[in-house]
Design a protein around this motif. Sequence first.
Motif, PDB file in Angstrom:
ATOM      1  N   ALA A 181     -30.115  20.483 -27.057  1.00  0.00           N
ATOM      2  CA  ALA A 181     -29.252  21.619 -26.761  1.00  0.00           C
ATOM      3  C   ALA A 181     -27.917  21.154 -26.185  1.00  0.00           C
ATOM      4  N   LEU A 182     -27.973  20.164 -25.328  1.00  0.00           N
ATOM      5  CA  LEU A 182     -26.746  19.646 -24.728  1.00  0.00           C
ATOM      6  C   LEU A 182     -25.871  18.974 -25.781  1.00  0.00           C
ATOM      7  N   LEU A 183     -26.502  18.242 -26.696  1.00  0.00           N
ATOM      8  CA  LEU A 183     -25.749  17.574 -27.754  1.00  0.00           C
ATOM      9  C   LEU A 183     -25.053  18.592 -28.654  1.00  0.00           C
ATOM     10  N   LYS A 184     -25.755  19.682 -28.991  1.00  0.00           N
ATOM     11  CA  LYS A 184     -25.151  20.737 -29.817  1.00  0.00           C
ATOM     12  C   LYS A 184     -23.951  21.350 -29.104  1.00  0.00           C
ATOM     13  N   ARG A 185     -24.097  21.571 -27.815  1.00  0.00           N
ATOM     14  CA  ARG A 185     -23.000  22.154 -27.027  1.00  0.00           C
ATOM     15  C   ARG A 185     -21.804  21.216 -27.000  1.00  0.00           C
ATOM     16  N   GLU A 186     -22.052  19.940 -26.805  1.00  0.00           N
ATOM     17  CA  GLU A 186     -20.962  18.955 -26.780  1.00  0.00           C
ATOM     18  C   GLU A 186     -20.250  18.889 -28.131  1.00  0.00           C
ATOM     19  N   LYS A 187     -21.012  18.946 -29.213  1.00  0.00           N
ATOM     20  CA  LYS A 187     -20.410  18.933 -30.558  1.00  0.00           C
ATOM     21  C   LYS A 187     -19.557  20.182 -30.773  1.00  0.00           C
ATOM     22  N   ALA A 188     -20.059  21.327 -30.318  1.00  0.00           N
ATOM     23  CA  ALA A 188     -19.311  22.580 -30.474  1.00  0.00           C
ATOM     24  C   ALA A 188     -18.013  22.533 -29.678  1.00  0.00           C
ATOM     25  N   ILE A 189     -18.074  22.016 -28.479  1.00  0.00           N
ATOM     26  CA  ILE A 189     -16.864  21.892 -27.641  1.00  0.00           C
ATOM     27  C   ILE A 189     -15.864  20.956 -28.301  1.00  0.00           C
ATOM     28  N   ARG A 190     -16.362  19.842 -28.831  1.00  0.00           N
ATOM     29  CA  ARG A 190     -15.487  18.873 -29.508  1.00  0.00           C
ATOM     30  C   ARG A 190     -14.843  19.492 -30.750  1.00  0.00           C
ATOM     31  N   LEU A 191     -15.631  20.260 -31.500  1.00  0.00           N
ATOM     32  CA  LEU A 191     -15.112  20.918 -32.698  1.00  0.00           C
ATOM     33  C   LEU A 191     -14.020  21.919 -32.335  1.00  0.00           C
ATOM     34  N   LEU A 192     -14.285  22.772 -31.352  1.00  0.00           N
ATOM     35  CA  LEU A 192     -13.291  23.774 -30.957  1.00  0.00           C
ATOM     36  C   LEU A 192     -12.019  23.121 -30.429  1.00  0.00           C
ATOM     37  N   ALA A 193     -12.165  22.032 -29.685  1.00  0.00           N
ATOM     38  CA  ALA A 193     -10.995  21.315 -29.176  1.00  0.00           C
ATOM     39  C   ALA A 193     -10.178  20.737 -30.333  1.00  0.00           C
ATOM     40  N   ALA A 194     -10.853  20.200 -31.342  1.00  0.00           N
ATOM     41  CA  ALA A 194     -10.155  19.644 -32.504  1.00  0.00           C
ATOM     42  C   ALA A 194      -9.448  20.739 -33.289  1.00  0.00           C
ATOM     43  N   VAL A 195     -10.079  21.893 -33.440  1.00  0.00           N
ATOM     44  CA  VAL A 195      -9.453  23.021 -34.141  1.00  0.00           C
ATOM     45  C   VAL A 195      -8.190  23.452 -33.403  1.00  0.00           C
ATOM     46  N   GLU A 196      -8.256  23.501 -32.094  1.00  0.00           N
ATOM     47  CA  GLU A 196      -7.096  23.915 -31.295  1.00  0.00           C
ATOM     48  C   GLU A 196      -5.918  22.952 -31.434  1.00  0.00           C
ATOM     49  N   GLN A 197      -6.185  21.712 -31.788  1.00  0.00           N
ATOM     50  CA  GLN A 197      -5.117  20.720 -31.946  1.00  0.00           C
ATOM     51  C   GLN A 197      -4.421  20.815 -33.300  1.00  0.00           C
ATOM     52  N   LEU A 198      -4.995  21.558 -34.219  1.00  0.00           N
ATOM     53  CA  LEU A 198      -4.398  21.714 -35.545  1.00  0.00           C
ATOM     54  C   LEU A 198      -3.165  22.612 -35.471  1.00  0.00           C
ATOM     55  N   SER A 199      -2.361  22.570 -36.524  1.00  0.00           N
ATOM     56  CA  SER A 199      -1.215  23.473 -36.614  1.00  0.00           C
ATOM     57  C   SER A 199      -1.723  24.906 -36.715  1.00  0.00           C
ATOM     58  N   GLU A 200      -0.858  25.849 -36.455  1.00  0.00           N
ATOM     59  CA  GLU A 200      -1.247  27.260 -36.516  1.00  0.00           C
ATOM     60  C   GLU A 200      -1.765  27.639 -37.898  1.00  0.00           C
ATOM     61  N   SER A 201      -1.100  27.169 -38.953  1.00  0.00           N
ATOM     62  CA  SER A 201      -1.543  27.522 -40.306  1.00  0.00           C
ATOM     63  C   SER A 201      -2.907  26.907 -40.622  1.00  0.00           C
ATOM     64  N   ASP A 202      -3.149  25.676 -40.176  1.00  0.00           N
ATOM     65  CA  ASP A 202      -4.457  25.047 -40.382  1.00  0.00           C
ATOM     66  C   ASP A 202      -5.540  25.793 -39.600  1.00  0.00           C
ATOM     67  N   ARG A 203      -5.230  26.129 -38.350  1.00  0.00           N
ATOM     68  CA  ARG A 203      -6.191  26.872 -37.523  1.00  0.00           C
ATOM     69  C   ARG A 203      -6.555  28.194 -38.179  1.00  0.00           C
ATOM     70  N   THR A 204      -5.559  28.867 -38.703  1.00  0.00           N
ATOM     71  CA  THR A 204      -5.779  30.181 -39.307  1.00  0.00           C
ATOM     72  C   THR A 204      -6.761  30.094 -40.464  1.00  0.00           C
ATOM     73  N   VAL A 205      -6.524  29.183 -41.410  1.00  0.00           N
ATOM     74  CA  VAL A 205      -7.427  29.123 -42.570  1.00  0.00           C
ATOM     75  C   VAL A 205      -8.820  28.631 -42.175  1.00  0.00           C
ATOM     76  N   ILE A 206      -8.920  27.722 -41.218  1.00  0.00           N
ATOM     77  CA  ILE A 206     -10.236  27.264 -40.743  1.00  0.00           C
ATOM     78  C   ILE A 206     -10.977  28.421 -40.078  1.00  0.00           C
ATOM     79  N   GLN A 207     -10.281  29.177 -39.242  1.00  0.00           N
ATOM     80  CA  GLN A 207     -10.921  30.308 -38.565  1.00  0.00           C
ATOM     81  C   GLN A 207     -11.368  31.377 -39.562  1.00  0.00           C
ATOM     82  N   LEU A 208     -10.506  31.696 -40.517  1.00  0.00           N
ATOM     83  CA  LEU A 208     -10.848  32.725 -41.489  1.00  0.00           C
ATOM     84  C   LEU A 208     -12.022  32.307 -42.374  1.00  0.00           C
TER      85      LEU A 208
END
Length: 70
Positions: free
Chosen positions: A1-28
Amino acid sequence: ALLKREKAIRLLAAVEQLSESDRTVIQLRNFQGLSHAEIAGRLNISEAAARRRWCDALRRLRQRLGDSSG
């Protein structure tokens, strides 16, 4: 469970570092589950452009995560 949480946090942090247009299409596509056609309609672009933007954004996200697979 902790590993899944860490992966999710890492993924969200990486998404936030993308450009706005990249974030938008990934989120959608990945978080909201929209099709390429639906993304195209929302962004007022062609379906092919939506697919290309998503592929490019996904590649950049994988690079940020250090994942060279697929």
